[in-house]
Design an enzyme around this catalytic site. Structure first.
Site, PDB file in Angstrom:
ATOM      1  N   HIS A 158       0.903  -1.207   0.154  1.00 19.26           N
ATOM      2  CA  HIS A 158       0.026   0.116  -0.073  1.00 19.26           C
ATOM      3  C   HIS A 158       0.903   1.237   0.135  1.00 19.26           C
ATOM      4  O   HIS A 158       2.169   1.235   0.445  1.00 19.26           O
ATOM      5  CB  HIS A 158      -1.031   0.106   1.135  1.00 19.26           C
TER       6      HIS A 158
ATOM      7  N   LYS B 155      -0.486   4.875   4.552  1.00 16.55           N
ATOM      8  CA  LYS B 155      -1.258   3.741   5.292  1.00 16.55           C
ATOM      9  C   LYS B 155      -0.757   3.795   6.691  1.00 16.55           C
ATOM     10  O   LYS B 155       0.495   3.536   6.817  1.00 16.55           O
ATOM     11  CB  LYS B 155      -1.350   2.599   4.492  1.00 16.55           C
TER      12      LYS B 155
HETATM   13  N1  LIG Z   1     -12.881  -1.139   3.107  1.00 19.53           N
HETATM   14  C1  LIG Z   1     -12.295  -0.800   1.983  1.00 19.53           C
HETATM   15  O1  LIG Z   1     -12.605  -0.882   0.739  1.00 19.53           O
HETATM   16  C2  LIG Z   1     -11.272   0.281   2.238  1.00 19.53           C
HETATM   17  C3  LIG Z   1     -10.779   0.637   3.398  1.00 19.53           C
HETATM   18  N2  LIG Z   1      -9.734   1.691   3.833  1.00 19.53           N
HETATM   19  C4  LIG Z   1      -9.495   2.048   5.032  1.00 19.53           C
HETATM   20  O2  LIG Z   1     -10.307   3.481   5.361  1.00 19.53           O
HETATM   21  C5  LIG Z   1      -9.513   4.204   6.220  1.00 19.53           C
HETATM   22  C6  LIG Z   1      -9.517   5.425   5.700  1.00 19.53           C
HETATM   23  O3  LIG Z   1      -8.355   5.572   4.753  1.00 19.53           O
HETATM   24  P1  LIG Z   1      -8.047   6.714   3.690  1.00 19.53           P
HETATM   25  O4  LIG Z   1      -9.165   7.084   3.195  1.00 19.53           O
HETATM   26  O5  LIG Z   1      -6.891   6.363   2.948  1.00 19.53           O
HETATM   27  O6  LIG Z   1      -7.242   7.675   5.071  1.00 19.53           O
HETATM   28  P2  LIG Z   1      -7.328   9.361   5.312  1.00 19.53           P
HETATM   29  O7  LIG Z   1      -6.249   9.425   6.244  1.00 19.53           O
HETATM   30  O8  LIG Z   1      -6.962   9.892   3.854  1.00 19.53           O
HETATM   31  O9  LIG Z   1      -8.654   9.840   5.689  1.00 19.53           O
HETATM   32  C7  LIG Z   1      -9.048   9.596   6.756  1.00 19.53           C
HETATM   33  C8  LIG Z   1     -10.208  10.801   7.008  1.00 19.53           C
HETATM   34  O10 LIG Z   1     -10.812  10.302   8.318  1.00 19.53           O
HETATM   35  C9  LIG Z   1     -10.568  11.542   9.179  1.00 19.53           C
HETATM   36  N3  LIG Z   1     -10.414  11.439  10.577  1.00 19.53           N
HETATM   37  C10 LIG Z   1      -9.371  10.805  11.043  1.00 19.53           C
HETATM   38  N4  LIG Z   1      -9.371  10.562  12.237  1.00 19.53           N
HETATM   39  C11 LIG Z   1     -10.627  11.191  12.903  1.00 19.53           C
HETATM   40  C12 LIG Z   1     -11.508  11.330  13.905  1.00 19.53           C
HETATM   41  N5  LIG Z   1     -10.950  11.037  15.162  1.00 19.53           N
HETATM   42  N6  LIG Z   1     -12.538  12.028  13.883  1.00 19.53           N
HETATM   43  C13 LIG Z   1     -12.862  12.474  12.717  1.00 19.53           C
HETATM   44  N7  LIG Z   1     -12.458  12.223  11.443  1.00 19.53           N
HETATM   45  C14 LIG Z   1     -11.392  11.613  11.585  1.00 19.53           C
HETATM   46  C15 LIG Z   1      -9.329  12.363   8.586  1.00 19.53           C
HETATM   47  O11 LIG Z   1      -9.022  13.664   9.092  1.00 19.53           O
HETATM   48  P3  LIG Z   1      -7.733  14.386   9.009  1.00 19.53           P
HETATM   49  O12 LIG Z   1      -7.056  14.054   7.660  1.00 19.53           O
HETATM   50  O13 LIG Z   1      -8.080  15.665   9.161  1.00 19.53           O
HETATM   51  O14 LIG Z   1      -7.218  13.520  10.134  1.00 19.53           O
HETATM   52  C16 LIG Z   1      -9.654  12.047   7.124  1.00 19.53           C
HETATM   53  O15 LIG Z   1     -10.513  13.103   6.601  1.00 19.53           O
HETATM   54  C17 LIG Z   1      -8.274   3.487   6.747  1.00 19.53           C
HETATM   55  O16 LIG Z   1      -8.666   2.580   7.857  1.00 19.53           O
HETATM   56  C18 LIG Z   1      -8.111   2.408   5.330  1.00 19.53           C
HETATM   57  O17 LIG Z   1      -7.792   1.118   5.672  1.00 19.53           O
HETATM   58  C19 LIG Z   1      -9.243   2.500   2.558  1.00 19.53           C
HETATM   59  C20 LIG Z   1      -9.721   2.029   1.267  1.00 19.53           C
HETATM   60  C21 LIG Z   1     -10.703   0.992   1.138  1.00 19.53           C
HETATM   61  O1  LIG Z   2      -5.639   1.934   3.335  1.00 18.65           O
HETATM   62  C1  LIG Z   2      -5.988   1.563   2.127  1.00 18.65           C
HETATM   63  O2  LIG Z   2      -5.500   2.292   1.255  1.00 18.65           O
HETATM   64  C2  LIG Z   2      -6.618   0.488   2.009  1.00 18.65           C
HETATM   65  N1  LIG Z   2      -6.905  -0.216   3.261  1.00 18.65           N
HETATM   66  C3  LIG Z   2      -7.971  -1.468   3.116  1.00 18.65           C
HETATM   67  C4  LIG Z   2      -7.251  -2.516   3.785  1.00 18.65           C
HETATM   68  O3  LIG Z   2      -6.567  -2.189   4.809  1.00 18.65           O
HETATM   69  O4  LIG Z   2      -7.366  -3.622   3.792  1.00 18.65           O
HETATM   70  C5  LIG Z   2      -8.340  -1.967   1.851  1.00 18.65           C
HETATM   71  C6  LIG Z   2      -7.766  -1.441   0.539  1.00 18.65           C
HETATM   72  O5  LIG Z   2      -6.553  -2.377   0.714  1.00 18.65           O
HETATM   73  C7  LIG Z   2      -6.899   0.161   0.896  1.00 18.65           C
END
Ligand SMILES: NC(=O)C1=CN([C@@H]2O[C@H](COP(=O)(O)OP(=O)(O)OC[C@H]3O[C@@H](n4cnc5c(N)ncnc54)[C@H](OP(=O)(O)O)[C@@H]3O)[C@@H](O)[C@H]2O)C=CC1
Ligand SMILES: O=C(O)C1=N[C@H](C(=O)O)C[C@H](O)C1
Length: 267
Positions: free
Chosen positions: A155, A159
């Site tokens: 990744h 991450k």
């Molecule tokens: N299930 C799936 O298909 C997938 C899952 N994921 C998961 O999704 C999650 C987010 O990934 P990603 O978008 O890359 O991460 P980012 O860090 O880009 O985004 C996270 C967002 O959540 C906000 N945030 C973090 N902590 C808090 C809090 N305590 N209260 C409110 N808002 C908060 C952040 O704000 P700020 O930037 O201000 O901290 C930011 O806007 C990860 O756990 C990732 O593994 C990702 C892709 C696919």
């Molecule tokens: O953090 C990410 O970007 C992603 N997180 C998810 C995971 O932890 O499996 C899903 C995807 O791989 C992208």
């Protein structure tokens, strides 16, 4: 009927993609976008990142979001997701959770919330990855003796959790198929003189770098042959479209814990 959507973490990598997907998906309407109380994006239109005008300003008021929305899609961090679940329970509304990195006891909390509200919780919302979970079930049934199982994931540099939620789920699926308990057989790193590989273990290898969206490979390695089952994401849109599908799936449900296998009818 249209599903009224709120999106948490709306300035994040997935939040931006979810807002874009909400503008392209029939049957959903974006009504609220959330971020941290100290976010510099508060007050901005949620579509600014995608160059579209949604008419929805980013806010930090979770209860106000649930007053408007039927369902919150949450890709944030575990501590934020659990707070959002409390608000969802207060409002009696649904949640789609894509956040990863939960501890086992936090997963139990999610299951407890889902006794009261409907929840889709899945480490990976992409259809392709969910197809791979099914392929792994079949592979584990057939390659059930003499094959060493190793899970590789790569990744982007931003991450924060490892191994990825998807890699862990892949490990769980294979362990179950082989009659093992992942908690007992997982090996999360190797260094120094490790000794020979123990046959019953399932190994994990993690790579972090650049802008890799998400690669996963499970290898079944025997003496003389190996099988590799891989998924590579080239965009976050499959995760976002899967989440839209999950929100539509929850429409009309009163409670229960579901995953993308339920949403896609793969169980
Ligand atoms: N299930 C799936 O298909 C997938 C899952 N994921 C998961 O999704 C999650 C987010 O990934 P990603 O978008 O890359 O991460 P980012 O860090 O880009 O985004 C996270 C967002 O959540 C906000 N945030 C973090 N902590 C808090 C809090 N305590 N209260 C409110 N808002 C908060 C952040 O704000 P700020 O930037 O201000 O901290 C930011 O806007 C990860 O756990 C990732 O593994 C990702 C892709 C696919
Ligand atoms: O953090 C990410 O970007 C992603 N997180 C998810 C995971 O932890 O499996 C899903 C995807 O791989 C992208």
């Amino acid at each position: 009927m249209t599903v009224k959507l709120a999106i948490a973490g709306s300035s994040g990598r997935m939040g931006r993609m979810l807002i874009e997907a909400s503008q392209q998906t029939p049957g959903v309407e974006l009504v609220a976008a959330l971020d941290r109380p100290d976010s510099v994006w508060l007050g901005r239109d949620a579509g600014d990142f995608a160059g579209v005008n949604t008419g929805v300003a980013i806010s930090a008021d979770v209860d106000a979001a649930f007053a408007l929305a039927d369902c919150l899609i949450d890709f944030t961090r575990p501590e934020a997701t659990l707070l959002h679940l409390e608000a969802a329970r207060r409002a009696g509304k649904a949640m789609v959770i894509g956040t990863t990195g939960f501890k086992p006891e936090e997963k139990q909390q999610i299951a407890a919330f889902a006794e009261h509200i409907p929840v889709v919780f899945s480490a990976n919302m992409a259809t392709g990855v969910n197809a791979v979970f099914k392929l792994l079930e079949v592979a584990a049934q057939i390659l059930n003796s003499g094959y060493d199982v190793e899970v590789y994931e790569a990744h982007h540099r931003f991450k924060v959790d490892a191994p990825s939620g998807t890699a862990l789920r892949m490990g769980e699926v294979v362990a179950k198929g082989l009659g093992r308990d992942l908690a007992e057989c997982a090996v999360y790193g190797r260094e120094g003189v490790t000794g020979e590989r123990k046959p019953e273990t399932i190994g994990f290898a993690t790579v972090r770098g650049g802008d890799i969206v998400g690669d996963h490979t499970v290898t079944f390695a025997a003496l003389g042959e190996r099988v590799e089952i891989s998924h590579k994401a080239g965009s976050r849109m499959p995760y976002a479209s899967g989440s839209m599908r999950a929100a539509l799936f929850l429409q009309g449900k009163r409670n229960g814990l579901f995953d993308m296998q339920d949403v896609l009818g793969l169980k």
